[in-house]
Design a protein around this motif. Structure first.
Motif, mmCIF file in Angstrom:
data_model
loop_
_atom_site.group_PDB
_atom_site.id
_atom_site.type_symbol
_atom_site.label_atom_id
_atom_site.label_comp_id
_atom_site.label_asym_id
_atom_site.label_seq_id
_atom_site.Cartn_x
_atom_site.Cartn_y
_atom_site.Cartn_z
ATOM 1 N N ARG A 244 -0.441 -1.558 -4.383
ATOM 2 C CA ARG A 244 0.982 -1.220 -4.506
ATOM 3 C C ARG A 244 1.331 0.079 -3.772
ATOM 4 O O ARG A 244 2.425 0.212 -3.209
ATOM 5 N N ASN A 245 0.390 1.039 -3.766
ATOM 6 C CA ASN A 245 0.684 2.325 -3.132
ATOM 7 C C ASN A 245 1.004 2.208 -1.647
ATOM 8 O O ASN A 245 2.054 2.698 -1.185
ATOM 9 N N PRO A 246 0.134 1.567 -0.839
ATOM 10 C CA PRO A 246 0.495 1.460 0.595
ATOM 11 C C PRO A 246 1.715 0.582 0.830
ATOM 12 O O PRO A 246 2.515 0.868 1.733
ATOM 13 N N MET A 250 5.066 1.833 2.756
ATOM 14 C CA MET A 250 5.594 1.115 3.922
ATOM 15 C C MET A 250 7.043 0.707 3.706
ATOM 16 O O MET A 250 7.906 0.880 4.595
ATOM 17 N N ILE A 251 7.347 0.176 2.526
ATOM 18 C CA ILE A 251 8.716 -0.258 2.233
ATOM 19 C C ILE A 251 9.658 0.942 2.216
ATOM 20 O O ILE A 251 10.789 0.899 2.739
ATOM 21 N N PHE A 275 1.927 2.138 10.175
ATOM 22 C CA PHE A 275 0.676 1.672 10.757
ATOM 23 C C PHE A 275 -0.526 2.194 9.956
ATOM 24 O O PHE A 275 -1.481 1.450 9.666
ATOM 25 N N GLU A 276 -0.492 3.475 9.589
ATOM 26 C CA GLU A 276 -1.590 4.055 8.804
ATOM 27 C C GLU A 276 -1.714 3.397 7.431
ATOM 28 O O GLU A 276 -2.825 3.126 6.955
ATOM 29 N N GLU A 277 -0.539 3.158 6.798
ATOM 30 C CA GLU A 277 -0.587 2.477 5.495
ATOM 31 C C GLU A 277 -1.074 1.037 5.640
ATOM 32 O O GLU A 277 -1.769 0.509 4.757
ATOM 33 N N ALA A 278 -0.726 0.382 6.759
ATOM 34 C CA ALA A 278 -1.192 -0.985 7.004
ATOM 35 C C ALA A 278 -2.712 -1.007 7.192
ATOM 36 O O ALA A 278 -3.411 -1.906 6.706
#
Length: 459
Positions: A244-246, A250-251, A275-278
């Protein structure tokens, strides 16, 4: 059929069989005794009649006949015939039609005693000597009294058997019900346990019988189920949190960027953050896939013979190149009795051992990490020792739980799934892992491998 009814049926059949055997044996003994007694009586009767009627004293013969008639000493259906050596009839007394057959006469003339039962009639024949002269006596009669008593005995046995059988059925039902009461108690207790009450345990009274063993087995299963449910719920909770955190980051970044027009550098920063969160999300998903692939089937299908020292050196070299961990010190034994060979899935073992060495480097704050390979008896032992932050006893207990991270480890980058993957891979390979740690003094992870010996032709 319920066990209670099955036990009652088996108990009833067993008791009925034993009772029939006992009653039948007793009836057989009574029948033999009655037959022998009647034959002895018939012979005595025949000898008495022969003695009296072969005597020349006629008055005594008349007195004997009167006594027989008065006291009814004549047997039912009694027939007595006396022959001399020339088979002439010396005396014949018949109250029933009976004639000795030629075979019986031949046996008696040979000097043997013969007794038989023909159509409910006892027949005897024997040689009798009187005044130095042989006579052949044949006697026959029906044992009415003995037959009647045996019939009464048989009826009494049959009635007693049926009545006793009813009591056996009732007793069997009662005893089986009492014997199965503990099982009923166990069933009721197990039925009351649900997913929300896995902490309950089955209670039992006797510690030594089979019911107690069954209860202990249920309790052991409940412990495993409870641990599995806790582990599963913790895994789902932690995995949901980590995923849920990334996704939330992103959202959020995308929503802010879409609220109004931005300049190009801002969009680049947003895209970089997404991109980093992905990448972080991808790492979590890949770790979950690695955890799911660590199964006995995967290991069995891709096994090979591996040199453990070469595997360790390859893992360390990869960590130096990709993670820039240069503080790793590897020490291999100077001499070995045999090559350090093991059997396993190379790619999975690289992941498992690599995670352990990487963890040691991550939490050692640049201090040396020692990797020692030794051969002890018939075991290969790999020790990974760091001088980092260490762990408490509670941390060690949850060391291999997915997504578990201690409060001191949260400052470091990671997701807490690497040790779960390593533990599962090592467990599938049958590799023992021992963890010892003290706060602020470091951690030592010891792995014990079972080596394999190559045939001389392959060495």
């Amino acid at each position: 059929m319920e066990i209670r009814h099955r036990l009652t049926l088996q108990f009833t059949i067993l008791v009925a069989f034993l009772l029939l055997a006992i009653l039948g044996f007793n009836y057989f003994l009574a029948y033999i005794f009655a037959s022998e007694s009647f034959l002895d009586r018939l012979k005595e009767r025949a000898v008495t009649v022969a003695t009296m009627h072969l005597d020349q004293d006629k008055p005594h013969q008349k007195q004997f006949d009167e006594i027989n008639k008065r006291y009814k000493q004549v047997l039912r259906g009694e027939t007595i015939q006396i022959f001399d050596t020339n088979l002439r009839v010396c005396y014949s007394e018949q109250t029933d039609s009976f004639k000795p057959d030629p075979e019986l006469i031949a046996v008696v003339r040979s000097g043997e005693y013969e007794a038989s039962l023909e159509n409910g009639r006892y027949v005897i024949g024997f040689t009798y000597n009187l005044d130095d002269q042989d006579y052949y006596i044949f006697a026959s009669a029906v044992d009415a009294t003995g037959t009647s008593k045996l019939q009464n005995m048989l009826k009494t046995m049959l009635i007693s058997f049926l009545v006793f059988l009813v009591f056996v059925v009732l007793a069997g039902q009662f005893l089986s019900q009492k014997a199965l009461e503990p099982i009923q108690s166990v069933i009721q207790q197990v039925n009351s346990i649900t997913a929300e009450s896995l902490d309950k345990r089955v209670k039992y009274k006797n510690d030594t019988d089979e019911i107690a063993q069954l209860a202990l087995t249920f309790n052991s299963m409940l412990v495993r189920l409870e641990n599995s449910f806790k582990s599963q719920s913790g895994f789902v909770r932690n995995a949901s949190h980590e995923l849920r955190n990334p996704l939330a980051a992103m959202i959020g970044q995308a929503e802010i960027a879409l609220n109004r027009d931005r300049d190009n550098p801002y969009y680049k920063d947003v895209i970089k953050a997404i991109f980093e969160e992905a990448l972080r999300l991808k790492h979590i998903v890949n770790s979950l896939l690695e955890l799911s692939q660590a199964s006995p089937e995967v290991v069995a299908s891709n096994q090979e013979i591996i040199r453990l020292d070469e595997l360790i050196l390859d893992i360390v070299e990869s960590l130096v190149k990709t993670k820039n961990y240069k503080q790793i010190e590897v020490r291999l034994p100077d001499s070995l009795e045999a090559e350090p060979l093991i059997v396993g899935n190379r790619s999975l073992l690289e992941v498992a051992i690599g995670n352990l060495i990487e963890n040691a480097c991550k939490y050692s704050d640049g201090k040396l990490v020692h990797c020692f390979l030794d051969q002890l008896d018939n075991t290969l032992q790999l020790s990974i020792k760091d001088e980092g932050i260490g762990m408490t006893e509670e941390d060690i207990a949850f060391f291999t739980e997915p997504f578990y991270r201690s409060s001191r480890a949260r400052m470091k980058e990671g997701f807490g799934i690497g040790m779960a993957i390593s533990s599962k891979i090592l467990q599938i390979h049958g590799i023992e892992m021992d963890v010892k740690s003290r706060l602020e003094m470091g951690t030592t992870v010891t792995l014990r491998f079972n080596p394999v010996q190559l045939p001389a032709s392959q060495a």
